[in-house]
Design an enzyme around this catalytic site. Sequence first.
Site, PDB file in Angstrom:
ATOM      1  N   SER A   1      30.409 -70.386-100.028  1.00 25.66           N
ATOM      2  CA  SER A   1      30.397 -69.268-100.973  1.00 25.66           C
ATOM      3  C   SER A   1      31.702 -68.483-101.094  1.00 25.66           C
ATOM      4  CB  SER A   1      29.277 -68.299-100.579  1.00 25.66           C
ATOM      5  OG  SER A   1      29.589 -67.675 -99.347  1.00 25.66           O
TER       6      SER A   1
ATOM      7  N   THR B   1      26.179 -68.065-109.720  1.00 26.24           N
ATOM      8  CA  THR B   1      27.131 -66.960-109.746  1.00 26.24           C
ATOM      9  C   THR B   1      27.676 -66.709-111.156  1.00 26.24           C
ATOM     10  OG1 THR B   1      29.331 -66.319-108.969  1.00 26.24           O
ATOM     11  CG2 THR B   1      28.914 -68.661-109.094  1.00 26.24           C
ATOM     12  N   ASP B   2      28.154 -65.486-111.380  1.00 29.57           N
ATOM     13  CA  ASP B   2      28.794 -65.193-112.674  1.00 29.57           C
ATOM     14  C   ASP B   2      30.182 -65.830-112.775  1.00 29.57           C
ATOM     15  OD1 ASP B   2      30.171 -63.559-110.863  1.00 29.57           O
ATOM     16  OD2 ASP B   2      29.904 -61.713-112.007  1.00 29.57           O
ATOM     17  N   GLU B   3      30.709 -66.329-111.623  1.00 22.85           N
ATOM     18  CA  GLU B   3      32.070 -66.891-111.655  1.00 22.85           C
ATOM     19  C   GLU B   3      32.152 -68.161-112.503  1.00 22.85           C
ATOM     20  OE1 GLU B   3      34.275 -66.991-108.049  1.00 22.85           O
ATOM     21  OE2 GLU B   3      33.517 -65.063-107.385  1.00 22.85           O
TER      22      GLU B   3
ATOM     23  N   TYR C   1      35.590 -73.121-105.930  1.00 26.57           N
ATOM     24  CA  TYR C   1      34.227 -72.602-105.692  1.00 26.57           C
ATOM     25  C   TYR C   1      33.455 -72.526-107.005  1.00 26.57           C
ATOM     26  CZ  TYR C   1      30.560 -69.057-105.302  1.00 26.57           C
ATOM     27  OH  TYR C   1      29.356 -68.389-105.395  1.00 26.57           O
TER      28      TYR C   1
ATOM     29  N   LYS D   1      30.098 -74.566-108.370  1.00 27.88           N
ATOM     30  CA  LYS D   1      28.839 -73.908-108.767  1.00 27.88           C
ATOM     31  C   LYS D   1      28.510 -74.254-110.226  1.00 27.88           C
ATOM     32  CE  LYS D   1      26.571 -71.369-106.712  1.00 27.88           C
ATOM     33  NZ  LYS D   1      25.439 -71.565-105.756  1.00 27.88           N
TER      34      LYS D   1
HETATM   35  P1  NAD Z   1      26.606 -67.257 -97.453  1.00 31.28           P
HETATM   36  O1  NAD Z   1      27.875 -68.010 -97.323  1.00 31.28           O
HETATM   37  O2  NAD Z   1      26.454 -65.936 -96.785  1.00 31.28           O
HETATM   38  O3  NAD Z   1      25.375 -68.175 -96.961  1.00 31.28           O
HETATM   39  C1  NAD Z   1      25.277 -69.525 -97.264  1.00 31.28           C
HETATM   40  C2  NAD Z   1      24.195 -70.138 -96.393  1.00 31.28           C
HETATM   41  O4  NAD Z   1      24.088 -71.529 -96.727  1.00 31.28           O
HETATM   42  C3  NAD Z   1      24.510 -70.066 -94.893  1.00 31.28           C
HETATM   43  O5  NAD Z   1      23.366 -69.659 -94.182  1.00 31.28           O
HETATM   44  C4  NAD Z   1      24.881 -71.494 -94.524  1.00 31.28           C
HETATM   45  O6  NAD Z   1      24.572 -71.842 -93.187  1.00 31.28           O
HETATM   46  C5  NAD Z   1      24.037 -72.286 -95.521  1.00 31.28           C
HETATM   47  N1  NAD Z   1      24.592 -73.613 -95.781  1.00 31.28           N
HETATM   48  C6  NAD Z   1      25.870 -73.932 -96.111  1.00 31.28           C
HETATM   49  N2  NAD Z   1      26.000 -75.274 -96.235  1.00 31.28           N
HETATM   50  C7  NAD Z   1      24.769 -75.802 -96.021  1.00 31.28           C
HETATM   51  C8  NAD Z   1      24.253 -77.131 -96.029  1.00 31.28           C
HETATM   52  N3  NAD Z   1      25.038 -78.171 -96.296  1.00 31.28           N
HETATM   53  N4  NAD Z   1      22.942 -77.319 -95.783  1.00 31.28           N
HETATM   54  C9  NAD Z   1      22.120 -76.260 -95.514  1.00 31.28           C
HETATM   55  N5  NAD Z   1      22.563 -74.988 -95.473  1.00 31.28           N
HETATM   56  C10 NAD Z   1      23.869 -74.752 -95.728  1.00 31.28           C
HETATM   57  O7  NAD Z   1      26.361 -67.127 -99.027  1.00 31.28           O
HETATM   58  P2  NAD Z   1      25.777 -65.922 -99.884  1.00 31.28           P
HETATM   59  O8  NAD Z   1      26.860 -64.975-100.200  1.00 31.28           O
HETATM   60  O9  NAD Z   1      24.539 -65.438 -99.254  1.00 31.28           O
HETATM   61  O10 NAD Z   1      25.416 -66.704-101.240  1.00 31.28           O
HETATM   62  C11 NAD Z   1      24.154 -67.356-101.363  1.00 31.28           C
HETATM   63  C12 NAD Z   1      24.093 -68.014-102.738  1.00 31.28           C
HETATM   64  O11 NAD Z   1      24.218 -67.026-103.759  1.00 31.28           O
HETATM   65  C13 NAD Z   1      25.210 -69.028-102.986  1.00 31.28           C
HETATM   66  O12 NAD Z   1      24.668 -70.103-103.708  1.00 31.28           O
HETATM   67  C14 NAD Z   1      26.224 -68.259-103.829  1.00 31.28           C
HETATM   68  O13 NAD Z   1      26.930 -69.149-104.671  1.00 31.28           O
HETATM   69  C15 NAD Z   1      25.312 -67.351-104.622  1.00 31.28           C
HETATM   70  N6  NAD Z   1      25.911 -66.065-105.043  1.00 31.28           N
HETATM   71  C16 NAD Z   1      26.546 -65.260-104.137  1.00 31.28           C
HETATM   72  C17 NAD Z   1      27.027 -64.015-104.558  1.00 31.28           C
HETATM   73  C18 NAD Z   1      27.709 -63.071-103.592  1.00 31.28           C
HETATM   74  O14 NAD Z   1      28.237 -62.043-104.028  1.00 31.28           O
HETATM   75  N7  NAD Z   1      27.716 -63.330-102.300  1.00 31.28           N
HETATM   76  C19 NAD Z   1      26.884 -63.623-105.891  1.00 31.28           C
HETATM   77  C20 NAD Z   1      26.251 -64.502-106.782  1.00 31.28           C
HETATM   78  C21 NAD Z   1      25.744 -65.705-106.343  1.00 31.28           C
HETATM   79  O1  DAU Z   2      30.949 -62.756-108.574  1.00 32.23           O
HETATM   80  C1  DAU Z   2      30.108 -63.360-107.648  1.00 32.23           C
HETATM   81  C2  DAU Z   2      30.924 -63.913-106.494  1.00 32.23           C
HETATM   82  O2  DAU Z   2      31.391 -62.790-105.745  1.00 32.23           O
HETATM   83  C3  DAU Z   2      30.132 -64.856-105.600  1.00 32.23           C
HETATM   84  O3  DAU Z   2      29.748 -65.988-106.345  1.00 32.23           O
HETATM   85  C4  DAU Z   2      30.953 -65.286-104.381  1.00 32.23           C
HETATM   86  O4  DAU Z   2      30.168 -66.082-103.516  1.00 32.23           O
HETATM   87  C5  DAU Z   2      31.403 -64.027-103.650  1.00 32.23           C
HETATM   88  O5  DAU Z   2      32.224 -64.381-102.555  1.00 32.23           O
HETATM   89  C6  DAU Z   2      32.156 -63.083-104.593  1.00 32.23           C
HETATM   90  O6  DAU Z   2      33.427 -63.648-104.973  1.00 32.23           O
HETATM   91  P1  DAU Z   2      34.771 -62.762-105.050  1.00 32.23           P
HETATM   92  O7  DAU Z   2      35.930 -63.655-104.910  1.00 32.23           O
HETATM   93  O8  DAU Z   2      34.721 -61.831-106.205  1.00 32.23           O
HETATM   94  O9  DAU Z   2      34.549 -61.859-103.713  1.00 32.23           O
HETATM   95  P2  DAU Z   2      35.548 -61.390-102.546  1.00 32.23           P
HETATM   96  O10 DAU Z   2      34.799 -60.412-101.709  1.00 32.23           O
HETATM   97  O11 DAU Z   2      36.199 -62.543-101.873  1.00 32.23           O
HETATM   98  O12 DAU Z   2      36.679 -60.604-103.356  1.00 32.23           O
HETATM   99  C7  DAU Z   2      36.386 -59.483-104.161  1.00 32.23           C
HETATM  100  C8  DAU Z   2      37.682 -59.016-104.809  1.00 32.23           C
HETATM  101  O13 DAU Z   2      38.544 -58.506-103.797  1.00 32.23           O
HETATM  102  C9  DAU Z   2      38.466 -60.125-105.481  1.00 32.23           C
HETATM  103  O14 DAU Z   2      39.098 -59.612-106.652  1.00 32.23           O
HETATM  104  C10 DAU Z   2      39.529 -60.524-104.463  1.00 32.23           C
HETATM  105  C11 DAU Z   2      39.794 -59.208-103.741  1.00 32.23           C
HETATM  106  N1  DAU Z   2      40.171 -59.330-102.307  1.00 32.23           N
HETATM  107  C12 DAU Z   2      39.343 -60.057-101.493  1.00 32.23           C
HETATM  108  C13 DAU Z   2      39.641 -60.212-100.141  1.00 32.23           C
HETATM  109  C14 DAU Z   2      38.734 -61.034 -99.247  1.00 32.23           C
HETATM  110  C15 DAU Z   2      41.299 -58.708-101.808  1.00 32.23           C
HETATM  111  O15 DAU Z   2      42.031 -58.022-102.556  1.00 32.23           O
HETATM  112  N2  DAU Z   2      41.602 -58.857-100.485  1.00 32.23           N
HETATM  113  C16 DAU Z   2      40.824 -59.596 -99.626  1.00 32.23           C
HETATM  114  O16 DAU Z   2      41.160 -59.713 -98.418  1.00 32.23           O
END
Ligand code: NAD
Ligand code: DAU
Length: 348
Positions: free
Chosen positions: A86, A131-133, A156, A160
């Site tokens: 992720s 994700t919105d990405e 990434y 997705k």
């Molecule tokens: P995370 O990285 O915290 O958790 C991912 C989980 O998936 C972990 O528990 C990991 O062990 C498990 N995993 C990874 N590879 C695996 C495999 N091969 N088999 C089984 N399990 C596996 O991620 P998150 O931030 O909780 O995101 C969860 C989902 O939501 C993802 O699909 C991500 O794309 C989506 N998403 C995340 C965000 C965000 O802001 N974090 C926003 C929108 C969508």
């Molecule tokens: O929009 C949804 C996505 O949001 C999810 O699909 C992803 O799984 C999740 O990781 C997140 O992606 P981003 O890249 O937006 O999140 P991140 O927290 O890594 O970064 C947020 C913003 O902050 C981005 O513009 C990059 C910036 N950043 C991030 C880190 C880690 C910094 O400036 N410094 C940093 O050290």
Amino acid sequence: MRNILITGGAGFIGSHVARLFVNKYPDYNIVNLDLLTYAGNLENLKDIEQKSNYTFVKADICDYQVVTTIFSEYNIDSVIHLAAESHVDRSIKDPFSFARTNVMGTLSLLQAAQNHWKSDLKNKLFYHVSTDEVYGSLGKDGYFTERTSYDPHSPYSASKASSDHFVRAFFDTYKLPVVISNCSNNYGAYQFPEKLIPLFINNIKNNKPLPVYGKGENIRDWLYVEDHAKAIDIVFHKGTVGDTYNIGGFNEWKNIDLIKILIKTVDQLLGRKEGASEKLITYVKDRAGHDFRYAIDASKLKNELGWQPSLQFEEGIEKTVQWYLDNEEWVKNVTSGEYQKYYQQMYE
Ligand code: NAD
Ligand code: DAU
């Protein structure tokens, strides 16, 4: 009665979804399938691990034979698929593991569901959490809607986007009942401290530099993770099969402004002088291919299914900062890999 497979339930968002479903629906059986990678942690689920409607299975979603066995053994009728790699920065360094887990892993689950359900598709659902990405990057104006064309930029988001296309292909080709949601940036408890908010809270607390990419002008739309879990609950139960739903916080922040709020909140809660930690801000080289702005139009979800975020951002940030300050041990053990070692041994 439903037998729901939640993948990635030991991760950040997955653990909130698993907790919500296990507690809210005692007559659903919840099977949490997770590989426990660096991001997955059973410590996130301590409060539900003894519940009779909850089972954990350590497995890799890419292992088609194992996934097939799990579908049969638990007679799975629905999937909420969150397992993924992720983190964007990791995908820039190691795109292969993102294609493997996010594309091949999703395909393996789709194929297993299709095989298990093909004789009777009634009351089945494959819910893909995305994700919105996938929509790429916005300029200063406009919003991502469900009709926005896909334009992913990072490995990434490309992985997705590809997984979303496979999910749609299974709906079009095999009539597999699917639903997809695309959500903006989440924040809250149990997020691995590599992502902006938990990383910076931790660094502010420990007087470490805050690496701001570029000029800190990029914009993200932040949503409290429990509101995302509630949206998933609503889409799972009320969403139209074959549809996509955008989920967002109606809550855009420029990175540098958000970082200043984090500094203010941490300093306040630790009893430091206001602005004391601003000196930690360190502008560093920008992320390659850094998307400028994400902003979700979540009006379809609001108008059709009645969801909207319930928590105000100021309250959500304060709760989140307090949680990380109170859970120093969790931060230490996830970053050092201590929990991983412990749980890997248990499930070897
Ligand atoms: P995370 O990285 O915290 O958790 C991912 C989980 O998936 C972990 O528990 C990991 O062990 C498990 N995993 C990874 N590879 C695996 C495999 N091969 N088999 C089984 N399990 C596996 O991620 P998150 O931030 O909780 O995101 C969860 C989902 O939501 C993802 O699909 C991500 O794309 C989506 N998403 C995340 C965000 C965000 O802001 N974090 C926003 C929108 C969508
Ligand atoms: O929009 C949804 C996505 O949001 C999810 O699909 C992803 O799984 C999740 O990781 C997140 O992606 P981003 O890249 O937006 O999140 P991140 O927290 O890594 O970064 C947020 C913003 O902050 C981005 O513009 C990059 C910036 N950043 C991030 C880190 C880690 C910094 O400036 N410094 C940093 O050290």
